[in-house]
Design a protein around this motif. Structure first.
Motif, short mmCIF file in Angstrom:
data_model
loop_
_atom_site.label_atom_id
_atom_site.label_comp_id
_atom_site.label_asym_id
_atom_site.label_seq_id
_atom_site.Cartn_x
_atom_site.Cartn_y
_atom_site.Cartn_z
N SER A 3 -68.82 -24.15 155.88
CA SER A 3 -69.94 -23.59 155.12
C SER A 3 -69.65 -23.61 153.62
N ALA A 4 -68.38 -23.41 153.24
CA ALA A 4 -68.04 -23.45 151.82
C ALA A 4 -68.32 -24.82 151.23
N THR A 5 -67.96 -25.85 151.96
CA THR A 5 -68.20 -27.22 151.49
C THR A 5 -69.69 -27.52 151.40
N ARG A 6 -70.47 -27.06 152.38
CA ARG A 6 -71.93 -27.30 152.33
C ARG A 6 -72.53 -26.69 151.06
N GLU A 7 -72.11 -25.47 150.75
CA GLU A 7 -72.62 -24.82 149.54
C GLU A 7 -72.13 -25.53 148.28
N ALA A 8 -70.87 -25.94 148.30
CA ALA A 8 -70.30 -26.63 147.14
C ALA A 8 -71.00 -27.97 146.90
N ALA A 10 -74.09 -28.77 147.78
CA ALA A 10 -75.45 -28.51 147.30
C ALA A 10 -75.44 -28.19 145.81
N THR A 11 -74.51 -27.37 145.37
CA THR A 11 -74.43 -27.01 143.95
C THR A 11 -74.03 -28.21 143.10
N GLU A 84 -66.47 -24.99 142.28
CA GLU A 84 -66.91 -24.52 143.59
C GLU A 84 -65.74 -24.33 144.54
N TRP A 86 -64.25 -25.24 148.09
CA TRP A 86 -64.35 -26.27 149.12
C TRP A 86 -63.52 -25.86 150.33
N SER A 87 -63.96 -26.27 151.49
CA SER A 87 -63.26 -25.88 152.72
C SER A 87 -61.88 -26.51 152.84
#
Length: 265
Positions: A3-8, A10-11, A84, A86-87
């Motif tokens: 989930s951290a990577t998905r958000e990173a 997107a940003t 950001e 990242w996972s």
């Protein structure tokens, strides 16, 4: 993908649309180069990929290392990426690579199809075992692979495609050459607002057949599609369509295989 990577991601992608600089081929090449430098230094990768580290400190480090070596636009995008969480470290490298791919797509000259050029090169590589080994071997030196790509493609494809392939063979991150090219083509297509549909048939489809199939697939998929056609006589008849992870298999070969399984029960 965590989930951290998905958000990173997107940003980081959103940073591409922020005004304040030219997103040109040099920007894409700068991002690719920076990604390779980071990936080749365990110390730098650990510092920039540390999810618990202060974001401002990581930005300061990036500007100190790359400030004089990349375009201003690429430097801003790198700063956005390392800010950001990242996972994993590999996800950070993948994110920087994706920014390079999208920057390259944004700088594509009118009438040029990076996806088409990547697809054509992929077919060439897959049909030549010696070439595939030369580009994929773990024993090969990155510089030698880049030189081979330049010899094969320079003057025959766009500068964007050349930059992408040259980067991919130097930093495959454990991926096979076919996978590398397919992923790059998918990212480039996505940046253009389309998806790639690979249509495999037993014989070459006519222009009318492709047009009808494309129209029906676009209605079903809800998005514009770029069509890649593959001929495989072993399908016997019918077609197999792949759009990302979605596979629609209407080939006679698959139907016969299913029938054999049913009869064997």
């Amino acid at each position: 993908m965590g989930s951290a990577t998905r958000e990173a991601l997107a940003t980081s992608r959103a940073a591409l649309s922020v005004p304040g600089g030219t997103t040109d081929l040099a920007t894409g090449e700068s991002l690719f180069g920076a990604g390779r430098v980071i990936g080749s230094s365990s110390q730098l990768l650990s510092a920039l990929g540390d999810a618990s580290a202060d974001a401002a400190a990581k930005v300061t480090l990036v500007r100190a290392v790359f400030g004089a070596n990349v375009t201003p636009r690429a430097l801003d995008l790198l700063a956005a990426a390392v800010s950001e969480r990242w996972s994993s470290h590999d996800d950070l490298l993948a994110g920087i690579e994706e920014l390079g791919l999208r920057a390259s797509a944004l700088s594509t000259p009118a009438g040029t199809s990076i996806g088409g050029e990547l697809f054509a090169f992929g077919k060439t590589v897959s049909s030549d075992a010696e070439l595939e080994l030369a580009l994929a071997s773990k024993l090969g030196k990155p510089g030698a692979k880049a030189a081979l790509v330049e010899k094969l493609l320079e003057g025959k494809v766009s500068g964007q495609t050349l930059a992408i392939v040259r980067h991919l063979v130097q930093q495959p991150r454990g991926r096979r050459i076919g996978e590398l090219l397919r992923h790059a083509a998918a990212v480039v297509a996505d940046e253009s607002g389309t998806s790639i549909a690979t249509i495999t048939s037993a014989s070459v489809l006519t222009a009318d057949q492709l047009a009808r199939l494309q129209k029906n697939l676009q209605l079903r998929h809800g998005r514009a599609l770029t069509i890649n056609q593959v001929v495989d006589p072993e399908l016997v008849g019918g077609v197999r369509v792949q759009i990302g992870d979605l596979v629609i298999d209407g080939s006679i070969a698959t139907r016969l295989a299913d029938l054999r399984l049913q009869l064997a029960r």
